[in-house]
Scaffold this motif. Sequence first.
Motif, PDB file in Angstrom:
ATOM      1  N   PHE A 178      -4.741  12.293  -3.819  1.00 28.46           N
ATOM      2  CA  PHE A 178      -5.146  11.311  -4.840  1.00 28.46           C
ATOM      3  C   PHE A 178      -4.902   9.896  -4.315  1.00 28.46           C
ATOM      4  CE2 PHE A 178      -5.349  14.521  -8.226  1.00 28.46           C
ATOM      5  CZ  PHE A 178      -6.284  13.967  -9.081  1.00 28.46           C
ATOM      6  N   ASP A 179      -3.726   9.684  -3.726  1.00 29.60           N
ATOM      7  CA  ASP A 179      -3.385   8.339  -3.255  1.00 29.60           C
ATOM      8  C   ASP A 179      -4.324   7.882  -2.136  1.00 29.60           C
ATOM      9  OD1 ASP A 179      -1.356   8.286  -5.106  1.00 29.60           O
ATOM     10  OD2 ASP A 179       0.188   8.938  -3.704  1.00 29.60           O
ATOM     11  N   LYS A 180      -4.634   8.805  -1.217  1.00 34.25           N
ATOM     12  CA  LYS A 180      -5.512   8.436  -0.104  1.00 34.25           C
ATOM     13  C   LYS A 180      -6.938   8.206  -0.582  1.00 34.25           C
ATOM     14  CE  LYS A 180      -2.708  10.491   3.501  1.00 34.25           C
ATOM     15  NZ  LYS A 180      -2.435  11.737   4.239  1.00 34.25           N
ATOM     16  N   THR A 181      -7.380   9.027  -1.515  1.00 40.47           N
ATOM     17  CA  THR A 181      -8.730   8.845  -2.068  1.00 40.47           C
ATOM     18  C   THR A 181      -8.826   7.490  -2.764  1.00 40.47           C
ATOM     19  OG1 THR A 181      -9.071  11.203  -2.292  1.00 40.47           O
ATOM     20  CG2 THR A 181     -10.392   9.812  -3.735  1.00 40.47           C
ATOM     21  N   ALA A 182      -7.774   7.143  -3.502  1.00 34.45           N
ATOM     22  CA  ALA A 182      -7.763   5.848  -4.203  1.00 34.45           C
ATOM     23  C   ALA A 182      -7.900   4.710  -3.199  1.00 34.45           C
ATOM     24  CB  ALA A 182      -6.465   5.709  -4.986  1.00 34.45           C
ATOM     25  N   GLN A 183      -7.163   4.836  -2.106  1.00 28.80           N
ATOM     26  CA  GLN A 183      -7.206   3.805  -1.069  1.00 28.80           C
ATOM     27  C   GLN A 183      -8.628   3.665  -0.526  1.00 28.80           C
ATOM     28  OE1 GLN A 183      -4.434   4.847   1.946  1.00 28.80           O
ATOM     29  NE2 GLN A 183      -3.668   2.755   2.195  1.00 28.80           N
ATOM     30  N   LEU A 184      -9.285   4.816  -0.249  1.00 29.60           N
ATOM     31  CA  LEU A 184     -10.653   4.794   0.284  1.00 29.60           C
ATOM     32  C   LEU A 184     -11.636   4.216  -0.725  1.00 29.60           C
ATOM     33  CD1 LEU A 184     -10.645   8.297   2.030  1.00 29.60           C
ATOM     34  CD2 LEU A 184     -10.767   6.074   3.171  1.00 29.60           C
ATOM     35  N   LEU A 185     -11.306   4.346  -1.999  1.00 32.32           N
ATOM     36  CA  LEU A 185     -12.195   3.812  -3.041  1.00 32.32           C
ATOM     37  C   LEU A 185     -11.810   2.387  -3.430  1.00 32.32           C
ATOM     38  CD1 LEU A 185     -12.552   6.983  -5.322  1.00 32.32           C
ATOM     39  CD2 LEU A 185     -14.310   5.960  -3.891  1.00 32.32           C
ATOM     40  N   GLY A 186     -10.875   1.831  -2.676  1.00 36.21           N
ATOM     41  CA  GLY A 186     -10.492   0.438  -2.917  1.00 36.21           C
ATOM     42  C   GLY A 186      -9.590   0.239  -4.115  1.00 36.21           C
ATOM     43  N   GLU A 187      -8.903   1.326  -4.522  1.00 35.19           N
ATOM     44  CA  GLU A 187      -7.991   1.215  -5.661  1.00 35.19           C
ATOM     45  C   GLU A 187      -6.558   1.039  -5.163  1.00 35.19           C
ATOM     46  OE1 GLU A 187      -8.615   1.131  -8.899  1.00 35.19           O
ATOM     47  OE2 GLU A 187     -10.780   1.387  -8.702  1.00 35.19           O
TER      48      GLU A 187
ATOM     49  N   GLY B 184       0.804  -1.228   0.000  1.00 31.67           N
ATOM     50  CA  GLY B 184       0.000   0.000   0.000  1.00 31.67           C
ATOM     51  C   GLY B 184       0.833   1.271   0.000  1.00 31.67           C
ATOM     52  N   GLY B 185       2.116   1.171  -0.196  1.00 38.97           N
ATOM     53  CA  GLY B 185       2.990   2.353  -0.227  1.00 38.97           C
ATOM     54  C   GLY B 185       4.436   1.910  -0.363  1.00 38.97           C
ATOM     55  N   VAL B 186       5.338   2.894  -0.423  1.00 38.44           N
ATOM     56  CA  VAL B 186       6.742   2.559  -0.668  1.00 38.44           C
ATOM     57  C   VAL B 186       7.418   2.025   0.601  1.00 38.44           C
ATOM     58  CG1 VAL B 186       8.974   3.495  -1.406  1.00 38.44           C
ATOM     59  CG2 VAL B 186       6.855   4.322  -2.450  1.00 38.44           C
ATOM     60  N   VAL B 187       8.061   0.871   0.492  1.00 42.21           N
ATOM     61  CA  VAL B 187       8.837   0.314   1.608  1.00 42.21           C
ATOM     62  C   VAL B 187      10.300   0.685   1.357  1.00 42.21           C
ATOM     63  CG1 VAL B 187       9.426  -1.776   2.902  1.00 42.21           C
ATOM     64  CG2 VAL B 187       7.225  -1.618   1.721  1.00 42.21           C
TER      65      VAL B 187
ATOM     66  N   TYR C 174      -2.329   1.403  -4.973  1.00 44.14           N
ATOM     67  CA  TYR C 174      -1.276   2.418  -4.996  1.00 44.14           C
ATOM     68  C   TYR C 174      -0.542   2.336  -6.341  1.00 44.14           C
ATOM     69  CZ  TYR C 174       3.576   3.816  -4.509  1.00 44.14           C
ATOM     70  OH  TYR C 174       4.797   4.358  -4.741  1.00 44.14           O
ATOM     71  N   PRO C 175      -0.117   3.412  -6.964  1.00 40.17           N
ATOM     72  CA  PRO C 175      -0.392   4.795  -6.597  1.00 40.17           C
ATOM     73  C   PRO C 175      -1.731   5.210  -7.178  1.00 40.17           C
ATOM     74  CG  PRO C 175       1.059   4.757  -8.496  1.00 40.17           C
ATOM     75  CD  PRO C 175       0.732   3.325  -8.166  1.00 40.17           C
ATOM     76  N   GLY C 176      -2.435   6.070  -6.445  1.00 39.77           N
ATOM     77  CA  GLY C 176      -3.840   6.280  -6.747  1.00 39.77           C
ATOM     78  C   GLY C 176      -4.177   7.222  -7.875  1.00 39.77           C
ATOM     79  N   GLY C 177      -3.253   8.109  -8.229  1.00 43.76           N
ATOM     80  CA  GLY C 177      -3.576   9.148  -9.209  1.00 43.76           C
ATOM     81  C   GLY C 177      -4.242   8.632 -10.474  1.00 43.76           C
ATOM     82  N   PRO C 178      -3.563   7.767 -11.211  1.00 48.44           N
ATOM     83  CA  PRO C 178      -4.145   7.308 -12.472  1.00 48.44           C
ATOM     84  C   PRO C 178      -5.473   6.584 -12.270  1.00 48.44           C
ATOM     85  CG  PRO C 178      -1.796   6.769 -12.354  1.00 48.44           C
ATOM     86  CD  PRO C 178      -2.196   7.276 -11.016  1.00 48.44           C
ATOM     87  N   ALA C 179      -5.595   5.804 -11.185  1.00 48.35           N
ATOM     88  CA  ALA C 179      -6.820   5.037 -10.948  1.00 48.35           C
ATOM     89  C   ALA C 179      -7.997   5.977 -10.670  1.00 48.35           C
ATOM     90  CB  ALA C 179      -6.613   4.083  -9.772  1.00 48.35           C
ATOM     91  N   VAL C 180      -7.783   6.988  -9.818  1.00 46.01           N
ATOM     92  CA  VAL C 180      -8.866   7.930  -9.485  1.00 46.01           C
ATOM     93  C   VAL C 180      -9.262   8.714 -10.731  1.00 46.01           C
ATOM     94  CG1 VAL C 180      -9.456   9.977  -8.113  1.00 46.01           C
ATOM     95  CG2 VAL C 180      -8.216   8.097  -7.055  1.00 46.01           C
ATOM     96  N   SER C 181      -8.255   9.087 -11.505  1.00 46.81           N
ATOM     97  CA  SER C 181      -8.512   9.848 -12.729  1.00 46.81           C
ATOM     98  C   SER C 181      -9.382   9.035 -13.697  1.00 46.81           C
ATOM     99  CB  SER C 181      -7.156  10.200 -13.352  1.00 46.81           C
ATOM    100  OG  SER C 181      -7.324  10.785 -14.591  1.00 46.81           O
ATOM    101  N   ARG C 182      -9.063   7.745 -13.827  1.00 48.20           N
ATOM    102  CA  ARG C 182      -9.837   6.865 -14.712  1.00 48.20           C
ATOM    103  C   ARG C 182     -11.276   6.701 -14.213  1.00 48.20           C
ATOM    104  NH1 ARG C 182      -5.476   3.733 -15.280  1.00 48.20           N
ATOM    105  NH2 ARG C 182      -6.066   2.489 -13.489  1.00 48.20           N
ATOM    106  N   LEU C 183     -11.410   6.444 -12.896  1.00 44.06           N
ATOM    107  CA  LEU C 183     -12.744   6.304 -12.303  1.00 44.06           C
ATOM    108  C   LEU C 183     -13.569   7.565 -12.538  1.00 44.06           C
ATOM    109  CD1 LEU C 183     -12.593   4.854  -8.652  1.00 44.06           C
ATOM    110  CD2 LEU C 183     -14.061   4.087 -10.521  1.00 44.06           C
ATOM    111  N   ALA C 184     -12.925   8.726 -12.347  1.00 41.41           N
ATOM    112  CA  ALA C 184     -13.628  10.014 -12.447  1.00 41.41           C
ATOM    113  C   ALA C 184     -14.220  10.224 -13.835  1.00 41.41           C
ATOM    114  CB  ALA C 184     -12.685  11.157 -12.095  1.00 41.41           C
TER     115      ALA C 184
ATOM    116  N   LEU D  41     -18.011   9.843  -6.854  1.00 38.71           N
ATOM    117  CA  LEU D  41     -17.181  10.390  -5.778  1.00 38.71           C
ATOM    118  C   LEU D  41     -15.787  10.765  -6.331  1.00 38.71           C
ATOM    119  CD1 LEU D  41     -16.934  11.142  -2.817  1.00 38.71           C
ATOM    120  CD2 LEU D  41     -16.349   8.769  -2.272  1.00 38.71           C
ATOM    121  N   ALA D  42     -15.231   9.896  -7.159  1.00 40.09           N
ATOM    122  CA  ALA D  42     -13.922  10.204  -7.771  1.00 40.09           C
ATOM    123  C   ALA D  42     -14.035  11.478  -8.590  1.00 40.09           C
ATOM    124  CB  ALA D  42     -13.471   9.040  -8.651  1.00 40.09           C
ATOM    125  N   ARG D  43     -15.140  11.609  -9.317  1.00 42.90           N
ATOM    126  CA  ARG D  43     -15.343  12.802 -10.137  1.00 42.90           C
ATOM    127  C   ARG D  43     -15.416  14.057  -9.258  1.00 42.90           C
ATOM    128  NH1 ARG D  43     -16.029  14.164 -15.758  1.00 42.90           N
ATOM    129  NH2 ARG D  43     -16.165  16.405 -15.537  1.00 42.90           N
TER     130      ARG D  43
END
Length: 358
Positions: free
Chosen positions: A166-175, A40-43, A177-187, A237-239
């Motif tokens: 973006f990353d946190k929103t993606a996580q809340l939407l079950g997408e 869920g993030g960088v180790v 990491y990293p969330g940017g592209p996923a949230v953008s696509r959903l939106a 919600l993503a939108r």
Amino acid sequence: MKVLGIESSCDETGVALIDSDKGLLAHAIHTQIDMHRAYGGVVPELASRDHIRRVLVLADQVLEQAKTDKKQLDAVAVTEGPGLAGALLVGASVAHAVGYALNIPVVGVHHLEGHLLSARLADPAPDFPFIALLVSGGHTQFMRVGAFGSYELLGETLDDAAGEAFDKTAQLLGECYPGGPAVSRLAEAGTPGAVVLPRPMLHAPTLDMSFSGLKTAVLTAVRNAADPTDEKFRADLARGFVDAVVDVLVAKTVKAMKMTGISRVVVAGGVSANRQLRAALIEACRRRRARVYFPPMALCTDNGAMIAMAGMMRLMKMNEAERLAAARRWSFSVKPRWTLSQAARPDAVDPRQAHRNH
Ligand code: KG4
Ligand code: ZN
């Protein structure tokens, strides 16, 4: 002048070769996204180990692609900070080893300076001065870039960075990491206005921003949803989230142009890959007869080309004695926490940033 650029500050290993006459000759990136996704993030430790595995392979690949022998290199540029200490050390060790072996200068580059100058790799490239909107996973800032090395902070986020939101929103939407592209696509599938989220500090008189309230609003919406896995709910919600972020960034960009009288805007950092943001900024600038520049899509997120570019610009400003000194410096360090104003003026302490972690 041929400069090899190495980036290893976080979860991308980037290597590139730039030529002062011919421009970017070759570049290669290895992203660790798949490796870190399970966590869920960088180790950090995994990141360092992977940089070790990749960096020499990528360097060979880039030299081969550019049909250049390493003996033809004139200098090496490497990300000196900010970033993960272990990850930075991998790039710095390789850069200094190459510099030592070939007896050529090694210059340390500030990661954000690389992002700021990445639009200089676009065609056409922006002239100075310009306003830079830096939107990455760790930063959301407006800078006035007067010339190479002249960076004035005009405003920044007071809490979360836009990319982080973006990353946190993606996580809340079950997408993932990293969330940017996923949230953008959903939106893209969401209905505009179906969910309206707050636009924090939209009307504040400064160029400062805040994105943590927006994240809380997303959290509340998910908690109150009858079915948070419903596709329409997630898309709307993503939108709502993307529209709120884009509105704030565009309004502040327009304010920055008014405040500075500069009508050239450069957008850089991972979030500059966002389609909705690009479209809205292009439209806002077109209406004001201003020009907006983006780095080439492949160079929006972390890469070696922006480091090679920034390093080359620094080398071109150095005199012969300074270059010689840079070739004879046989010890090195990295700067995991380092502000851009400190990098531009090494003795300066920026009171707004002195307490912040980078
Ligand atoms: O500049 P970058 O690669 O790394 C840092 O220096 O932080 O930026 C990474 C950030 C992440 O938060 C990622 O979610 C975001 O950029 N990002 C995007 C998009 N692509 C990457 N955010 C919105 N839309 C995108 N298409
Ligand atoms: Zn970055």
